[in-house]
Design an enzyme around this catalytic site. Sequence first.
Site, PDB file in Angstrom:
ATOM      1  N   LYS A  79       0.893  -1.180   0.000  1.00 12.79           N
ATOM      2  CA  LYS A  79       0.000   0.000   0.000  1.00 12.79           C
ATOM      3  C   LYS A  79       0.922   1.218   0.000  1.00 12.79           C
ATOM      4  CE  LYS A  79      -1.701   3.036   2.007  1.00 12.79           C
ATOM      5  NZ  LYS A  79      -1.496   4.477   1.607  1.00 12.79           N
TER       6      LYS A  79
ATOM      7  N   GLY B  97      -4.507   3.430  -2.127  1.00 11.72           N
ATOM      8  CA  GLY B  97      -5.618   3.857  -1.269  1.00 11.72           C
ATOM      9  C   GLY B  97      -5.153   4.733  -0.128  1.00 11.72           C
TER      10      GLY B  97
ATOM     11  N   GLY C 247      -4.426   5.910   3.763  1.00 14.57           N
ATOM     12  CA  GLY C 247      -3.837   5.257   4.926  1.00 14.57           C
ATOM     13  C   GLY C 247      -4.864   4.706   5.909  1.00 14.57           C
ATOM     14  N   PRO C 248      -5.794   5.570   6.379  1.00 10.58           N
ATOM     15  CA  PRO C 248      -6.741   5.081   7.397  1.00 10.58           C
ATOM     16  C   PRO C 248      -7.766   4.084   6.850  1.00 10.58           C
ATOM     17  CG  PRO C 248      -6.543   7.476   7.435  1.00 10.58           C
ATOM     18  CD  PRO C 248      -5.867   7.013   6.181  1.00 10.58           C
TER      19      PRO C 248
ATOM     20  N   GLY D 249      -4.717   1.241   4.173  1.00 13.89           N
ATOM     21  CA  GLY D 249      -3.555   0.958   5.024  1.00 13.89           C
ATOM     22  C   GLY D 249      -3.981   0.227   6.287  1.00 13.89           C
TER      23      GLY D 249
ATOM     24  N   GLU E 221      10.331   1.980  10.068  1.00 12.08           N
ATOM     25  CA  GLU E 221      11.312   3.039   9.759  1.00 12.08           C
ATOM     26  C   GLU E 221      10.572   4.348   9.967  1.00 12.08           C
ATOM     27  OE1 GLU E 221      14.400   2.730   8.928  1.00 12.08           O
ATOM     28  OE2 GLU E 221      14.544   0.621   8.400  1.00 12.08           O
TER      29      GLU E 221
ATOM     30  N   CYS F 262      14.113  11.527   6.008  1.00 12.03           N
ATOM     31  CA  CYS F 262      14.001  11.190   7.432  1.00 12.03           C
ATOM     32  C   CYS F 262      15.366  11.196   8.110  1.00 12.03           C
ATOM     33  CB  CYS F 262      13.328   9.841   7.592  1.00 12.03           C
ATOM     34  SG  CYS F 262      13.993   8.626   6.471  1.00 12.03           S
TER      35      CYS F 262
HETATM   36  P1  NAD Z   1       2.386   8.890   7.346  1.00 10.39           P
HETATM   37  O1  NAD Z   1       2.885   8.118   8.474  1.00 10.39           O
HETATM   38  O2  NAD Z   1       1.165   9.711   7.507  1.00 10.39           O
HETATM   39  O3  NAD Z   1       2.109   7.966   6.065  1.00 10.39           O
HETATM   40  C1  NAD Z   1       2.986   6.944   5.658  1.00 10.39           C
HETATM   41  C2  NAD Z   1       2.169   5.822   5.050  1.00 10.39           C
HETATM   42  O4  NAD Z   1       1.289   5.307   6.029  1.00 10.39           O
HETATM   43  C3  NAD Z   1       1.293   6.229   3.870  1.00 10.39           C
HETATM   44  O5  NAD Z   1       1.261   5.198   2.913  1.00 10.39           O
HETATM   45  C4  NAD Z   1      -0.067   6.385   4.509  1.00 10.39           C
HETATM   46  O6  NAD Z   1      -1.130   6.185   3.621  1.00 10.39           O
HETATM   47  C5  NAD Z   1      -0.022   5.283   5.557  1.00 10.39           C
HETATM   48  N1  NAD Z   1      -0.950   5.484   6.684  1.00 10.39           N
HETATM   49  C6  NAD Z   1      -1.366   6.665   7.227  1.00 10.39           C
HETATM   50  N2  NAD Z   1      -2.211   6.408   8.243  1.00 10.39           N
HETATM   51  C7  NAD Z   1      -2.330   5.070   8.352  1.00 10.39           C
HETATM   52  C8  NAD Z   1      -3.066   4.212   9.224  1.00 10.39           C
HETATM   53  N3  NAD Z   1      -3.837   4.685  10.198  1.00 10.39           N
HETATM   54  N4  NAD Z   1      -2.927   2.878   9.067  1.00 10.39           N
HETATM   55  C9  NAD Z   1      -2.135   2.374   8.097  1.00 10.39           C
HETATM   56  N5  NAD Z   1      -1.442   3.141   7.239  1.00 10.39           N
HETATM   57  C10 NAD Z   1      -1.530   4.474   7.364  1.00 10.39           C
HETATM   58  O7  NAD Z   1       3.600   9.740   6.907  1.00 10.39           O
HETATM   59  P2  NAD Z   1       3.671  10.839   5.788  1.00 10.39           P
HETATM   60  O8  NAD Z   1       3.099  12.113   6.291  1.00 10.39           O
HETATM   61  O9  NAD Z   1       3.131  10.288   4.521  1.00 10.39           O
HETATM   62  O10 NAD Z   1       5.251  10.906   5.654  1.00 10.39           O
HETATM   63  C11 NAD Z   1       6.024  11.824   6.338  1.00 10.39           C
HETATM   64  C12 NAD Z   1       6.616  11.245   7.592  1.00 10.39           C
HETATM   65  O11 NAD Z   1       7.194   9.955   7.372  1.00 10.39           O
HETATM   66  C13 NAD Z   1       7.731  12.105   8.050  1.00 10.39           C
HETATM   67  O12 NAD Z   1       7.256  12.921   9.088  1.00 10.39           O
HETATM   68  C14 NAD Z   1       8.813  11.144   8.495  1.00 10.39           C
HETATM   69  O13 NAD Z   1       8.862  11.138   9.887  1.00 10.39           O
HETATM   70  C15 NAD Z   1       8.395   9.808   8.106  1.00 10.39           C
HETATM   71  N6  NAD Z   1       9.380   9.101   7.261  1.00 10.39           N
HETATM   72  C16 NAD Z   1      10.306   8.259   7.821  1.00 10.39           C
HETATM   73  C17 NAD Z   1      11.201   7.562   7.032  1.00 10.39           C
HETATM   74  C18 NAD Z   1      12.235   6.606   7.563  1.00 10.39           C
HETATM   75  O14 NAD Z   1      12.812   5.814   6.825  1.00 10.39           O
HETATM   76  N7  NAD Z   1      12.535   6.595   8.826  1.00 10.39           N
HETATM   77  C19 NAD Z   1      11.151   7.709   5.669  1.00 10.39           C
HETATM   78  C20 NAD Z   1      10.207   8.554   5.140  1.00 10.39           C
HETATM   79  C21 NAD Z   1       9.318   9.221   5.944  1.00 10.39           C
END
Ligand code: NAD
Length: 464
Positions: A170, A201, A203-204, A207, A245, A279
């Site tokens: 996803k 799709g 996230g909420p 995902g 991550e 990140c």
């Molecule tokens: P996010 O956590 O909101 O989203 C990441 C993914 O998770 C997306 O595919 C999203 O659709 C999904 N998601 C969101 N809510 C979900 C839920 N309730 N259940 C399941 N899946 C869900 O992050 P973002 O805003 O898209 O990305 C930015 C953040 O990601 C940054 O603040 C950074 O901290 C982090 N990041 C970390 C790394 C790393 O390798 N450590 C890499 C990239 C981004």
Amino acid sequence: MKPHDGMYIDRAWRPATTPDRIEVVNPADEQPIGTVPAGAREDVDAAVHAARAAFPGWAATAPAERAARIAGLRDALAARRDEIAETVTAELGAPLPFSQAVHADLPITVAGSYADLLGTYAFEEKVGNSTVYLEPVGVVGAITPWNYPLHQIVAKAVPALAAGCTVVLKPAEDTPLVAQLFAEAVHEAGFPPGVFNLVTGLGPVAGQALVEHPGIDMLSFTGSTAVGRLIAATVGAAVKRVALELGGKSANVILPSADLGRAVNVGVANVMSNSGQTCSAWTRMLVHQDQYEEAVALAATAAAKYVPGERVGPLVSAKQRERVRGYIEQGVKEGARIVAGGAEAPLDQGYYVSPTVFADVTPHMTIAQEEIFGPVLSILPYEDEADALRIANGTVYGLAGAVWAGDTDEAVAFARRMDTGQVDINGGRFNPLAPFGGYKQSGVGRELGAHGLAEYLHTKSLQF
Ligand code: NAD
């Protein structure tokens, strides 16, 4: 590329179960560039069933067969290099040369590294009177963010496939088009039905359905710490494996013996790269108090070279731009001094933020503690090495960092005391085979290279 109307499940592009679509917008000009299906729980269910059915057959393949498929995948990605770069530039906004050199070439290299690794990796070993077998964990749910959209897909899906696992991906809703290109490459490489599946799709919705699905054996997530915590709670309660991550707030520690000019310039470049949406970016620069004003002046000069719309792209979305501008305003409110950039929009169109440098930052300010995820650097003074170490380790995160010193041993001695997963010594280059992952709230587990493969393997011991 022309977006697919359906989702890639069981080796076919099939229609989604709902008519809902996600609009993909080019953040440089704010124009829509396509739509993809907003998958529902039923779509996730179909993908997990396909992955479950495919698992026994794929798990039983010889490593050499999986290596051949993964080499084919690397070649299929390489053949699409220009299309990948143009797609990431269109949906993420990264300047094209950066998309070519990093967003396209890095995942091609990582995919190739797993084809090579399978040629030598020992899936069994003798320990005394036992033989220990490394076996695939099962069906892997993978959830990825938008900031390195193809790299993060490859860093999960390819080692999982190499291990003999099957995958349901996803991807992030802001960058689903490059995920569709990845699925096209998987198809061309001839992976059997159900071995890799893509559900686009929200996230909420999609995902969360994947995280909660009883048919997955493991969930691998990259994204924010807030969502990672929710996912870990759900997956942990089901007693399944989870890899996370998450965010970072890494320190770039410049010791007094270092080449200050080089350390500052490389440090600024590191933070501005990918518009600060990295990140592992070194968003806190730590400089000895005697060299502080000189470093601030150097950093301000360096930051001015990162012109929005030229060397620096926009942020991925209006939401991210507002979030980053909010942090800049918060920094000013808490008493930090802006020496480059600021919260005003630098261009009339596109989600741009000016490359911004803050001086007079103290360790407890919001901008020194929270992940901003934009082109914003904070410079903090330290009194001595012990103070520098306290500041470097003084956040909830521990993903990356850098140490600069006149002598490598001095830098290594400092790096060994940092609570963080990877440290670049005097400008050491990114290594796509080195384990990548976090200490503390930056995550659980490691990606890339042999450590990244081990994440997707169970161990079984047979005694003789
Ligand atoms: P996010 O956590 O909101 O989203 C990441 C993914 O998770 C997306 O595919 C999203 O659709 C999904 N998601 C969101 N809510 C979900 C839920 N309730 N259940 C399941 N899946 C869900 O992050 P973002 O805003 O898209 O990305 C930015 C953040 O990601 C940054 O603040 C950074 O901290 C982090 N990041 C970390 C790394 C790393 O390798 N450590 C890499 C990239 C981004």
